[in-house]
Design an enzyme around this catalytic site. Structure first.
Site, PDB file in Angstrom:
ATOM      1  N   ARG A   1     -26.772   5.760   3.475  1.00 51.08           N
ATOM      2  CA  ARG A   1     -25.920   6.033   2.313  1.00 51.08           C
ATOM      3  C   ARG A   1     -25.522   7.509   2.163  1.00 51.08           C
ATOM      4  O   ARG A   1     -24.370   7.798   1.848  1.00 51.08           O
ATOM      5  CB  ARG A   1     -26.564   5.491   1.031  1.00 51.08           C
ATOM      6  CG  ARG A   1     -26.756   3.969   1.065  1.00 51.08           C
ATOM      7  CD  ARG A   1     -27.121   3.380  -0.278  1.00 51.08           C
ATOM      8  NE  ARG A   1     -26.016   3.408  -1.211  1.00 51.08           N
ATOM      9  CZ  ARG A   1     -25.860   4.285  -2.169  1.00 51.08           C
ATOM     10  NH1 ARG A   1     -26.791   5.208  -2.388  1.00 51.08           N
ATOM     11  NH2 ARG A   1     -24.810   4.261  -2.941  1.00 51.08           N
TER      12      ARG A   1
ATOM     13  N   TYR B   1     -21.645   7.785   2.266  1.00 51.20           N
ATOM     14  CA  TYR B   1     -20.997   7.965   0.966  1.00 51.20           C
ATOM     15  C   TYR B   1     -21.283   9.323   0.323  1.00 51.20           C
ATOM     16  O   TYR B   1     -20.879   9.547  -0.816  1.00 51.20           O
ATOM     17  CB  TYR B   1     -21.488   6.899  -0.036  1.00 51.20           C
ATOM     18  CG  TYR B   1     -21.547   5.488   0.464  1.00 51.20           C
ATOM     19  CD1 TYR B   1     -20.391   4.825   0.877  1.00 51.20           C
ATOM     20  CD2 TYR B   1     -22.748   4.795   0.495  1.00 51.20           C
ATOM     21  CE1 TYR B   1     -20.445   3.506   1.320  1.00 51.20           C
ATOM     22  CE2 TYR B   1     -22.807   3.475   0.927  1.00 51.20           C
ATOM     23  CZ  TYR B   1     -21.653   2.840   1.344  1.00 51.20           C
ATOM     24  OH  TYR B   1     -21.714   1.547   1.771  1.00 51.20           O
TER      25      TYR B   1
ATOM     26  N   TYR C   1     -29.316  -1.439  -0.729  1.00 49.32           N
ATOM     27  CA  TYR C   1     -28.408  -0.990   0.325  1.00 49.32           C
ATOM     28  C   TYR C   1     -29.049   0.049   1.248  1.00 49.32           C
ATOM     29  O   TYR C   1     -28.382   0.941   1.753  1.00 49.32           O
ATOM     30  CB  TYR C   1     -27.093  -0.446  -0.278  1.00 49.32           C
ATOM     31  CG  TYR C   1     -26.395  -1.457  -1.166  1.00 49.32           C
ATOM     32  CD1 TYR C   1     -25.839  -2.610  -0.615  1.00 49.32           C
ATOM     33  CD2 TYR C   1     -26.327  -1.293  -2.547  1.00 49.32           C
ATOM     34  CE1 TYR C   1     -25.230  -3.560  -1.421  1.00 49.32           C
ATOM     35  CE2 TYR C   1     -25.711  -2.238  -3.356  1.00 49.32           C
ATOM     36  CZ  TYR C   1     -25.163  -3.365  -2.788  1.00 49.32           C
ATOM     37  OH  TYR C   1     -24.559  -4.301  -3.592  1.00 49.32           O
TER      38      TYR C   1
ATOM     39  N   CYS D   1     -29.819  11.950  16.358  1.00 51.03           N
ATOM     40  CA  CYS D   1     -29.157  12.997  17.120  1.00 51.03           C
ATOM     41  C   CYS D   1     -27.753  13.190  16.619  1.00 51.03           C
ATOM     42  O   CYS D   1     -26.788  12.803  17.283  1.00 51.03           O
ATOM     43  CB  CYS D   1     -29.137  12.624  18.592  1.00 51.03           C
ATOM     44  SG  CYS D   1     -30.478  13.393  19.442  1.00 51.03           S
ATOM     45  N   GLU D   2     -27.655  13.745  15.429  1.00 53.62           N
ATOM     46  CA  GLU D   2     -26.349  13.853  14.790  1.00 53.62           C
ATOM     47  C   GLU D   2     -26.501  14.783  13.591  1.00 53.62           C
ATOM     48  O   GLU D   2     -27.367  14.552  12.738  1.00 53.62           O
ATOM     49  CB  GLU D   2     -25.931  12.427  14.439  1.00 53.62           C
ATOM     50  CG  GLU D   2     -24.903  12.261  13.455  1.00 53.62           C
ATOM     51  CD  GLU D   2     -24.119  10.938  13.626  1.00 53.62           C
ATOM     52  OE1 GLU D   2     -24.391  10.136  14.547  1.00 53.62           O
ATOM     53  OE2 GLU D   2     -23.243  10.733  12.802  1.00 53.62           O
TER      54      GLU D   2
ATOM     55  N   PRO E   1     -25.572  -9.071 -10.304  1.00 54.97           N
ATOM     56  CA  PRO E   1     -26.104  -7.744  -9.983  1.00 54.97           C
ATOM     57  C   PRO E   1     -26.893  -7.719  -8.676  1.00 54.97           C
ATOM     58  O   PRO E   1     -27.568  -8.682  -8.326  1.00 54.97           O
ATOM     59  CB  PRO E   1     -27.055  -7.467 -11.156  1.00 54.97           C
ATOM     60  CG  PRO E   1     -27.496  -8.830 -11.600  1.00 54.97           C
ATOM     61  CD  PRO E   1     -26.325  -9.739 -11.374  1.00 54.97           C
ATOM     62  N   GLY E   2     -26.782  -6.614  -7.968  1.00 47.08           N
ATOM     63  CA  GLY E   2     -27.578  -6.404  -6.759  1.00 47.08           C
ATOM     64  C   GLY E   2     -28.391  -5.128  -6.918  1.00 47.08           C
ATOM     65  O   GLY E   2     -29.608  -5.126  -7.112  1.00 47.08           O
ATOM     66  N   ARG E   3     -27.657  -3.991  -6.897  1.00 44.45           N
ATOM     67  CA  ARG E   3     -28.286  -2.678  -6.965  1.00 44.45           C
ATOM     68  C   ARG E   3     -29.217  -2.542  -8.165  1.00 44.45           C
ATOM     69  O   ARG E   3     -30.335  -2.025  -8.037  1.00 44.45           O
ATOM     70  CB  ARG E   3     -27.187  -1.609  -7.056  1.00 44.45           C
ATOM     71  CG  ARG E   3     -27.681  -0.179  -6.886  1.00 44.45           C
ATOM     72  CD  ARG E   3     -26.596   0.834  -7.270  1.00 44.45           C
ATOM     73  NE  ARG E   3     -25.313   0.541  -6.696  1.00 44.45           N
ATOM     74  CZ  ARG E   3     -24.865   1.006  -5.524  1.00 44.45           C
ATOM     75  NH1 ARG E   3     -25.609   1.827  -4.813  1.00 44.45           N
ATOM     76  NH2 ARG E   3     -23.672   0.666  -5.076  1.00 44.45           N
TER      77      ARG E   3
HETATM   78  N1  LLP Z   1     -20.663  -9.249  -6.215  1.00 44.30           N
HETATM   79  C1  LLP Z   1     -19.759  -8.906  -5.274  1.00 44.30           C
HETATM   80  C2  LLP Z   1     -18.647  -9.795  -5.001  1.00 44.30           C
HETATM   81  C3  LLP Z   1     -19.915  -7.705  -4.573  1.00 44.30           C
HETATM   82  O1  LLP Z   1     -19.015  -7.381  -3.656  1.00 44.30           O
HETATM   83  C4  LLP Z   1     -21.022  -6.871  -4.847  1.00 44.30           C
HETATM   84  C5  LLP Z   1     -21.222  -5.629  -4.123  1.00 44.30           C
HETATM   85  C6  LLP Z   1     -21.940  -7.286  -5.830  1.00 44.30           C
HETATM   86  C7  LLP Z   1     -21.720  -8.475  -6.496  1.00 44.30           C
HETATM   87  C8  LLP Z   1     -23.153  -6.473  -6.195  1.00 44.30           C
HETATM   88  O2  LLP Z   1     -22.809  -5.230  -6.713  1.00 44.30           O
HETATM   89  P1  LLP Z   1     -23.943  -4.233  -7.255  1.00 44.30           P
HETATM   90  O3  LLP Z   1     -24.522  -4.857  -8.501  1.00 44.30           O
HETATM   91  O4  LLP Z   1     -24.970  -4.088  -6.196  1.00 44.30           O
HETATM   92  O5  LLP Z   1     -23.223  -2.975  -7.528  1.00 44.30           O
HETATM   93  N2  LLP Z   1     -22.997  -0.445   0.242  1.00 44.30           N
HETATM   94  C9  LLP Z   1     -22.544   0.155  -0.992  1.00 44.30           C
HETATM   95  C10 LLP Z   1     -22.386  -0.866  -2.085  1.00 44.30           C
HETATM   96  C11 LLP Z   1     -21.401  -1.953  -1.743  1.00 44.30           C
HETATM   97  C12 LLP Z   1     -21.284  -2.985  -2.824  1.00 44.30           C
HETATM   98  C13 LLP Z   1     -20.552  -4.153  -2.298  1.00 44.30           C
HETATM   99  N3  LLP Z   1     -20.426  -5.237  -3.199  1.00 44.30           N
HETATM  100  C14 LLP Z   1     -23.538   1.217  -1.405  1.00 44.30           C
HETATM  101  O6  LLP Z   1     -24.531   1.404  -0.714  1.00 44.30           O
HETATM  102  O7  LLP Z   1     -23.355   1.887  -2.424  1.00 44.30           O
END
Ligand code: LLP
Length: 447
Positions: free
Chosen positions: A340, A344, A400, A371-372, A301-303
């Site tokens: 974002r 998106y 992100y 400026c956009e 997990p990241g987000r």
């Molecule tokens: N593992 C892999 C291989 C990934 O490509 C990603 C995210 C993660 C883990 C983590 O995913 P998460 O838990 O954060 O959903 N910039 C975009 C999100 C791109 C995600 C890319 N890969 C945004 O701002 O929504």
């Protein structure tokens, strides 16, 4: 009427939001207006205990299914040396996707054996750097990279521990997923075409690659558990097929990240417990059904680790009213610190840090300073009438935002602070004009 439109209610977020005697918004006990004054704006504010709480929840819930299960923080969501230190303290593993992320982790003395290296086009130099660093796992993305890893590892006389990234044919996005027809991805060994099995066979032949298991990642900001469970099942089925064909029982499966967070009042993401049941629980059950030894399960997990723990503070500046059309509220940040919405169409909630409980007097469109015309941070945000100099807090900006920030228009990138129990510490210092121009050369030139 949405929740944020009614006075007296703060949105539920991982970040500990509150209101103090001054009537100001607090984050982890820190007065947000005071933070803005002390550190300047725009300012990324990250609730440290909220981040730690999510790490602990993930480790506890995954650990309930197996003591060797692991949680890998996807550092692309928010990468900084201080974040690496925190992740190390929490016993997390780390996902890096570039030499730069690897360098950041190594600079923070993150244990290399807990680093997973991702990416669909790792360069020979990055692979060598990672081998030198002694990272834990290469997540090999494609056949050419498998050969490159073999060659580079052979040259160094080492064996590189690897997972193969599989494209399982399940692609999930917010509110929907597709089971088939999603083989059109730049990532991974495609399952449906036989590329995945061929990759496994090849990896098992190589002398300097030690195939530990499989990886997949099906998408991001996913708000249901079903696609995770489906992917887990597909991956265990593949492990069983590998055992049938080669007699080898691979011991690891990394199911990626993707759990969604609350950006709007309507978002209802699954809990970490539900996520663990869908991933580790499904793996265990399916392995039992197939008479397979249950593999070690990892998730990435990241987000959902940092997203809701973050708040961005802006200072309100000029406003523009177009009667009957729109009220633009200008702030001192924008697509540079949060691309974002522009990229998106992402939706955010915000409130006035000076008067978070005041009743909305209308809706405003929060305009960024770039400026956009497309630089709009929040559309139709219900807000009390905001005065120049007041502080606007935009919520759920921990993931992100900083990691995708740019200095477009040469606006310096904001600082980031960690807040905890009323104390704030600098995590990333604010860029200066000198920083912004630091890489420029002034070449000799003739008019
Ligand atoms: N593992 C892999 C291989 C990934 O490509 C990603 C995210 C993660 C883990 C983590 O995913 P998460 O838990 O954060 O959903 N910039 C975009 C999100 C791109 C995600 C890319 N890969 C945004 O701002 O929504």
């Amino acid at each position: 009427m949405s929740m944020e439109a009614s006075p007296g209610v703060l949105p539920a977020q991982d970040a500990a939001l509150g209101v103090n005697e001054a009537g100001h918004l607090t984050v982890a006990g820190c007065d947000a207006v005071e933070l803005a004054r002390r550190f300047g704006t725009p300012l990324y504010v990250l609730d440290e205990l909220a981040v730690r709480g999510r790490c602990r929840a993930y480790r506890r819930e995954m650990g309930a299914f197996g003591s060797d299960h692991g949680v890998i923080y996807a550092s692309k969501a928010f990468m900084a040396k201080g974040i690496c230190r925190l992740m190390d303290q929490e016993g997390m593993h780390l996902d890096v996707v570039s030499g730069g992320e690897l360098f950041t982790a190594m600079s923070a003395a993150f244990p290399p054996e807990r680093i997973f290296f991702h990416g669909n086009n790792k360069t020979p130099e990055e692979i060598t750097y990672a081998l030198e660093a002694g990272i834990g796992r290469f997540v090999v993305d494609n056949p050419a990279e498998l050969e490159l890893l073999e060659e580079r590892a052979a040259r160094r006389g080492v064996r590189a521990a690897a997972l193969l990234r599989i494209t399982p044919g399940i692609e999930a996005h917010t509110h929907e997923y597709v089971r088939t027809g999603s083989i059109d991805s730049k990532f991974g060994f495609t399952l449906a075409t036989g590329e995945a099995m061929a990759g496994v066979r090849r990896a098992l032949e190589l002398a300097h690659v030690e195939l530990k298991g499989l990886h997949c990642h099906i998408g991001s900001q996913i708000l249901e558990t079903e696609p995770f469970a489906l992917a887990a099942r597909v991956m265990v089925d593949l492990l069983a097929q590998i055992r049938r064909e080669s007699g080898i029982c691979l011991g690891e499966v990394d199911l990626g990240g993707g759990l969604g967070i609350r950006y709007t009042a309507e978002d209802r993401p699954p809990t970490v417990t539900e996520f663990a049941v869908a991933t580790a629980g499904t793996v265990r059950r399916r392995a039992e059904e197939l008479g397979l030894e249950s593999p070690r399960v990892l998730v990435e997990p990241g987000r959902s680790i940092v997203g809701e723990a973050g708040v961005t503070l802006y200072t309100v500046g000029s406003a523009k009213e177009i009667p009957g059309v729109r009220y633009y509220l200008g702030v001192d940040g924008g697509m540079g610190d949060n691309p974002r919405p522009a990229l998106y169409g992402a939706v955010y909630r915000g409130l006035l840090a000076d008067r978070p409980l005041a009743a909305p007097e209308g809706t405003v469109t929060v305009a960024g300073h770039c400026c956009e015309s497309g630089d709009v941070l929040v559309r139709d945000l219900p807000l009390p009438h905001a005065r120049r100099g007041e502080i606007l807090a935009v919520l759920a900006t921990g993931a992100y935002n900083y990691s995708m920030a740019s200095d477009y228009n040469r606006f310096p990138r904001p600082a980031a602070v960690l807040v905890r129990e009323g104390r704030a510490r600098l995590l990333i210092r604010r860029e200066t004009y000198q920083d912004v121009a630091a890489l420029d050369e002034l070449p000799e030139m003739q008019p």
